[in-house]
Design an enzyme around this catalytic site. Structure first.
Site, mmCIF file in Angstrom:
data_model
loop_
_atom_site.group_PDB
_atom_site.id
_atom_site.type_symbol
_atom_site.label_atom_id
_atom_site.label_comp_id
_atom_site.label_asym_id
_atom_site.label_seq_id
_atom_site.Cartn_x
_atom_site.Cartn_y
_atom_site.Cartn_z
ATOM 1 N N LEU A 11 46.166 46.043 30.946
ATOM 2 C CA LEU A 11 45.473 45.655 29.713
ATOM 3 C C LEU A 11 44.937 44.233 29.886
ATOM 4 O O LEU A 11 45.710 43.275 29.937
ATOM 5 C CB LEU A 11 46.435 45.728 28.527
ATOM 6 C CG LEU A 11 47.197 47.051 28.362
ATOM 7 C CD1 LEU A 11 48.124 46.989 27.157
ATOM 8 C CD2 LEU A 11 46.221 48.217 28.229
ATOM 9 N N ALA A 13 41.671 43.082 28.323
ATOM 10 C CA ALA A 13 40.426 42.929 27.564
ATOM 11 C C ALA A 13 40.472 41.770 26.578
ATOM 12 O O ALA A 13 39.433 41.340 26.078
ATOM 13 C CB ALA A 13 40.120 44.226 26.811
ATOM 14 N N ARG A 18 44.962 31.855 21.873
ATOM 15 C CA ARG A 18 45.926 30.755 21.851
ATOM 16 C C ARG A 18 45.733 29.759 22.997
ATOM 17 O O ARG A 18 46.270 28.664 22.978
ATOM 18 C CB ARG A 18 47.354 31.330 21.858
ATOM 19 C CG ARG A 18 47.739 31.964 20.531
ATOM 20 C CD ARG A 18 48.899 32.936 20.657
ATOM 21 N NE ARG A 18 48.489 34.230 21.190
ATOM 22 C CZ ARG A 18 49.288 35.291 21.298
ATOM 23 N NH1 ARG A 18 50.549 35.209 20.921
ATOM 24 N NH2 ARG A 18 48.830 36.438 21.784
ATOM 25 N N GLN A 76 36.601 48.086 26.890
ATOM 26 C CA GLN A 76 37.091 48.153 25.504
ATOM 27 C C GLN A 76 36.285 47.136 24.695
ATOM 28 O O GLN A 76 36.484 45.933 24.814
ATOM 29 C CB GLN A 76 38.585 47.807 25.450
ATOM 30 C CG GLN A 76 39.189 47.973 24.052
ATOM 31 C CD GLN A 76 40.519 47.247 23.902
ATOM 32 O OE1 GLN A 76 40.885 46.391 24.704
ATOM 33 N NE2 GLN A 76 41.262 47.583 22.865
ATOM 34 N N ASP A 105 48.419 39.542 31.400
ATOM 35 C CA ASP A 105 48.846 38.137 31.299
ATOM 36 C C ASP A 105 50.283 37.922 31.761
ATOM 37 O O ASP A 105 50.878 36.895 31.472
ATOM 38 C CB ASP A 105 48.649 37.615 29.860
ATOM 39 C CG ASP A 105 49.550 38.308 28.828
ATOM 40 O OD1 ASP A 105 50.206 39.309 29.175
ATOM 41 O OD2 ASP A 105 49.585 37.835 27.675
ATOM 42 N N ASN A 230 50.553 33.367 27.021
ATOM 43 C CA ASN A 230 49.695 33.255 25.837
ATOM 44 C C ASN A 230 49.197 31.836 25.610
ATOM 45 O O ASN A 230 48.193 31.636 24.939
ATOM 46 C CB ASN A 230 50.448 33.726 24.592
ATOM 47 C CG ASN A 230 50.740 35.217 24.640
ATOM 48 O OD1 ASN A 230 49.968 35.989 25.220
ATOM 49 N ND2 ASN A 230 51.841 35.628 24.051
ATOM 50 N N ARG A 336 35.398 17.651 56.709
ATOM 51 C CA ARG A 336 34.676 18.593 55.849
ATOM 52 C C ARG A 336 34.571 19.921 56.607
ATOM 53 O O ARG A 336 35.157 20.089 57.665
ATOM 54 C CB ARG A 336 33.326 18.001 55.474
ATOM 55 C CG ARG A 336 33.483 16.807 54.522
ATOM 56 C CD ARG A 336 32.275 15.913 54.548
ATOM 57 N NE ARG A 336 31.058 16.629 54.214
ATOM 58 C CZ ARG A 336 29.844 16.194 54.509
ATOM 59 N NH1 ARG A 336 29.688 15.038 55.153
ATOM 60 N NH2 ARG A 336 28.773 16.878 54.172
ATOM 61 N N ASN A 380 35.503 8.695 74.484
ATOM 62 C CA ASN A 380 35.983 7.728 73.484
ATOM 63 C C ASN A 380 34.832 7.335 72.552
ATOM 64 O O ASN A 380 33.787 6.872 73.019
ATOM 65 C CB ASN A 380 36.533 6.483 74.182
ATOM 66 C CG ASN A 380 37.211 5.576 73.171
ATOM 67 O OD1 ASN A 380 38.330 5.839 72.749
ATOM 68 N ND2 ASN A 380 36.521 4.542 72.743
ATOM 69 N N ALA A 383 34.919 2.353 67.331
ATOM 70 C CA ALA A 383 34.992 2.108 65.883
ATOM 71 C C ALA A 383 33.595 1.948 65.303
ATOM 72 O O ALA A 383 32.728 1.311 65.897
ATOM 73 C CB ALA A 383 35.799 0.848 65.626
HETATM 74 C C1 UD1 Z 1 52.356 41.719 23.463
HETATM 75 C C2 UD1 Z 1 53.243 42.722 22.726
HETATM 76 C C3 UD1 Z 1 54.605 42.084 22.486
HETATM 77 C C4 UD1 Z 1 55.221 41.607 23.783
HETATM 78 C C5 UD1 Z 1 54.265 40.682 24.532
HETATM 79 C C6 UD1 Z 1 54.795 40.405 25.922
HETATM 80 C C7 UD1 Z 1 51.761 44.122 21.378
HETATM 81 C C8 UD1 Z 1 51.242 44.384 20.003
HETATM 82 N N1 UD1 Z 1 52.623 43.117 21.485
HETATM 83 O O1 UD1 Z 1 52.139 40.615 22.603
HETATM 84 O O2 UD1 Z 1 55.467 43.042 21.895
HETATM 85 O O3 UD1 Z 1 56.441 40.961 23.534
HETATM 86 O O4 UD1 Z 1 52.968 41.309 24.671
HETATM 87 O O5 UD1 Z 1 53.994 39.487 26.572
HETATM 88 O O6 UD1 Z 1 51.415 44.819 22.287
HETATM 89 N N2 UD1 Z 1 44.739 43.403 25.278
HETATM 90 C C9 UD1 Z 1 43.714 44.304 25.472
HETATM 91 N N3 UD1 Z 1 43.052 44.762 24.381
HETATM 92 C C10 UD1 Z 1 43.357 44.413 23.120
HETATM 93 C C11 UD1 Z 1 44.417 43.480 22.932
HETATM 94 C C12 UD1 Z 1 45.101 43.014 24.028
HETATM 95 O O7 UD1 Z 1 43.390 44.654 26.596
HETATM 96 O O8 UD1 Z 1 42.692 44.884 22.194
HETATM 97 C C13 UD1 Z 1 45.452 42.879 26.449
HETATM 98 C C14 UD1 Z 1 45.412 41.359 26.554
HETATM 99 O O9 UD1 Z 1 44.286 40.943 27.324
HETATM 100 C C15 UD1 Z 1 46.733 41.036 27.227
HETATM 101 C C16 UD1 Z 1 47.643 42.196 26.862
HETATM 102 O O10 UD1 Z 1 46.824 43.214 26.340
HETATM 103 O O11 UD1 Z 1 46.581 40.980 28.643
HETATM 104 C C17 UD1 Z 1 48.673 41.802 25.817
HETATM 105 O O12 UD1 Z 1 48.005 41.236 24.695
HETATM 106 P P1 UD1 Z 1 48.471 39.860 24.044
HETATM 107 O O13 UD1 Z 1 47.484 39.492 23.022
HETATM 108 O O14 UD1 Z 1 48.814 38.920 25.081
HETATM 109 O O15 UD1 Z 1 49.788 40.365 23.303
HETATM 110 P P2 UD1 Z 1 51.042 39.483 22.891
HETATM 111 O O16 UD1 Z 1 50.778 38.850 21.579
HETATM 112 O O17 UD1 Z 1 51.459 38.638 23.999
HETATM 113 MG MG MG Z 2 50.579 38.142 25.818
#
Ligand code: UD1
Ligand code: MG
Length: 488
Positions: A11, A13, A18, A76, A105, A230, A336, A380, A383
């Site tokens: 995931l 997207a 933050r 997405q 992440d 985050n 370089r 050599n 300098a």
């Molecule tokens: C999420 C979890 C949380 C967990 C935490 C661990 C959910 C609702 N919450 O929270 O329970 O403890 O991760 O790190 O899942 N992403 C998408 N599409 C979206 C939204 C997010 O691809 O529409 C991806 C983000 O880019 C990210 C990952 O999903 O890589 C997690 O999303 P993030 O916003 O980091 O969720 P957390 O608030 O950390």
């Molecule tokens: Mg996260």
């Protein structure tokens, strides 16, 4: 062996609000790589049928990182949450039965941990298995609500915790193994019941558990593996841990690292046995260091290839250069791109090289610029020697043979050649080729004028001699008083 029933969904997207950044979160770097690259690489160890990366924010840039690593991408747009991201990936999953879901992440998870997660999932015949960790400070993470033993009843996001649940310190890593035929019907029932109006993948857990499906939690061996980045502080934490693991790996390969926490090493760097890395060194890119080398304090090496027993003295900067066995450079040398220093060559302080070859045993010890130069063995370079390789329009080569002596403060105006065994007199500006074994002197001839300086000094003294004003003499004190004061 490929696991034919297994696919991976990453995931990636989200924007990463933050982080307060114009760069999508998964493109931020930790431990010398983007976050998403770490995740794709760890997934590759599972030998899944396919790896699908859900992209959205800066989709093209994220695709450019993950596609060369063999992953495919699905878009997405817009991003309606982690549950929505899974819907988007559904078609690409084809006939896979199991999926490992990884957030883009979380760069610290290890392949062994994921393998153990899949094994636990298969052994428990589970609908979902969640990788969890127990943290002293669980704030920000979804919390695991256990039913009994290994069984989970729900994941509750931070914003939806009851006062009682706030005490829970087992967190959801967002790393899961799902049996897809169980996930889809559960996800279909999930509603965007939260302040962001998003579909949370975490809410599918409670749906499955309520149906009586097996939902398991597996604790990560090392709680750090669950870190999701985050914030900038999370990124710094991930970077610190990845750098530490890389240094540990080098130490296990027989490399001495002094004050290890000050040394920064990129993931692809290698170093041979008994090499010593002093404090505050950075080894970057595809740098490869041989055995018994010493990299002294403050030096930064990027894409450098070093043979054995090379010494890099303090505060050198090297990029894309090759140093053969027993080369010594620095302190304060700058290489370089595109240099090749052959065995035993020596480059000293305040010497800059660019696209130059320096032959075996050749020395350029002080205050020199060598650009587009090809220098033979045992030569050599005095300098202050400068190769004038640029005329404002084009670059030109300088070729210097074997056993040549270039006197100090010489300018070699390229294109120019100096033959084997030739001498160039100090202070020369060389514009024509120098034949082998010849001597080139190219500077104004010295003229000595005997007595010129003392004559000049006399003239100046006469012109500047101060005249005492007449009244000053009258006002001087009586002699006796003067004597008295001298005695005191
Ligand atoms: C999420 C979890 C949380 C967990 C935490 C661990 C959910 C609702 N919450 O929270 O329970 O403890 O991760 O790190 O899942 N992403 C998408 N599409 C979206 C939204 C997010 O691809 O529409 C991806 C983000 O880019 C990210 C990952 O999903 O890589 C997690 O999303 P993030 O916003 O980091 O969720 P957390 O608030 O950390
Ligand atoms: Mg996260």
């Amino acid at each position: 062996m490929t696991a034919n029933d297994l696919a991976i969904v990453i995931l990636a997207a989200g924007k990463g609000t933050r982080l307060k950044s114009s760069l999508a979160k998964v493109l931020h770097r930790a431990g010398g790589r983007t976050l998403v690259e770490h995740v794709v690489r760890v997934g590759a160890a599972l030998k899944a049928k396919k790896t699908i990366v859900v992209v959205g924010h800066q989709a093209e840039q994220v695709a450019a990182v993950v596609e060369p690593l063999g992953a495919e991408t699905v878009l997405q747009q817009p991003q309606h949450g982690t549950g929505h991201a899974m819907h988007v990936a559904r078609r690409a999953l084809g006939n896979a039965k199991l999926v490992v879901v990884l957030p883009g992440d979380a760069p610290l998870v290890r392949a062994e941990t994921l393998k153990a997660l899949i094994a636990a999932h298969r052994a428990g015949n589970a609908a979902a298995t969640i990788l969890t960790a127990v943290l002293a400070d669980p704030s920000g993470y979804g919390r695991i609500v256990r039913k009994s033993g290994a069984n989970v009843s729900a994941i509750v996001e931070e914003s939806q915790l009851t006062e009682e649940q706030r005490e829970l310190n087992e967190i959801n890593s967002s790393i899961y193994c799902f049996t897809l035929e169980k996930l889809w019907p559960a996800l279909a029932q999930v509603k965007p019941n939260n302040q962001h109006r998003e579909l949370y993948l975490t809410d599918a857990i409670a749906v499955m558990a309520a149906k009586g499906e097996a939902v398991l939690a597996q604790l990560a061996a090392d709680a750090r593996e669950a870190l999701g980045c985050n914030t900038r502080a999370d990124l710094a934490e991930a970077d610190r841990t990845l750098r530490e693991w890389k240094r540990d790996a080098l130490q296990n390969d027989g490399v001495t690292i002094q004050l290890p926490e000050t040394v920064l090493v990129d993931p692809e760097v290698t170093a041979g046995e008994d090499t010593v890395i002093e404090p505050c060194v950075q080894l970057l890119g595809k740098t490869k260091i041989g055995a018994r080398c010493t990299i002294r304090t403050g030096s930064v090496l990027s894409d450098a290839i070093l043979g054995d027993e090379v010494i890099v003295e303090p505060h050198c900067v090297l990029a894309q250069s090759r140093l053969d066995d027993r080369v010594i450079i620095g302190p304060f040398a700058r290489l370089r791109a595109g240099n090749h220093l052959k065995a035993g060559a020596r480059i000293g302080n305040f010497v800059e090289l660019k696209k130059s070859t320096v032959g075996e045993g050749t020395k350029a010890m002080h205050l020199t610029y060598l650009g587009d130069a090809k220098i033979g063995a045992k030569t050599n370079i005095g300098a202050g020697t400068i190769t004038c390789n640029y005329d404002g329009f084009h670059k030109y080569p300088t070729t210097i043979g074997n056993k040549v002596f270039i006197g100090t403060n010489s300018a070699l105006v390229a294109p120019v050649r100096v033959g084997d065994g030739a001498y160039v007199a100090a202070g020369s500006t060389i514009t024509d080729n120098v034949p082998s074994d010849g001597l080139a002197i190219a500077r104004g001839r010295q003229e000595n004028k005997p007595g010129w300086a003392s004559k000049k000094r006399r003239e100046l003294a006469a012109a500047e001699k101060p005249k005492k004003p007449a009244r000053a003499r009258k006002k001087s004190k009586p002699r006796r008083t003067a004597k008295k004061s001298r005695r005191r």
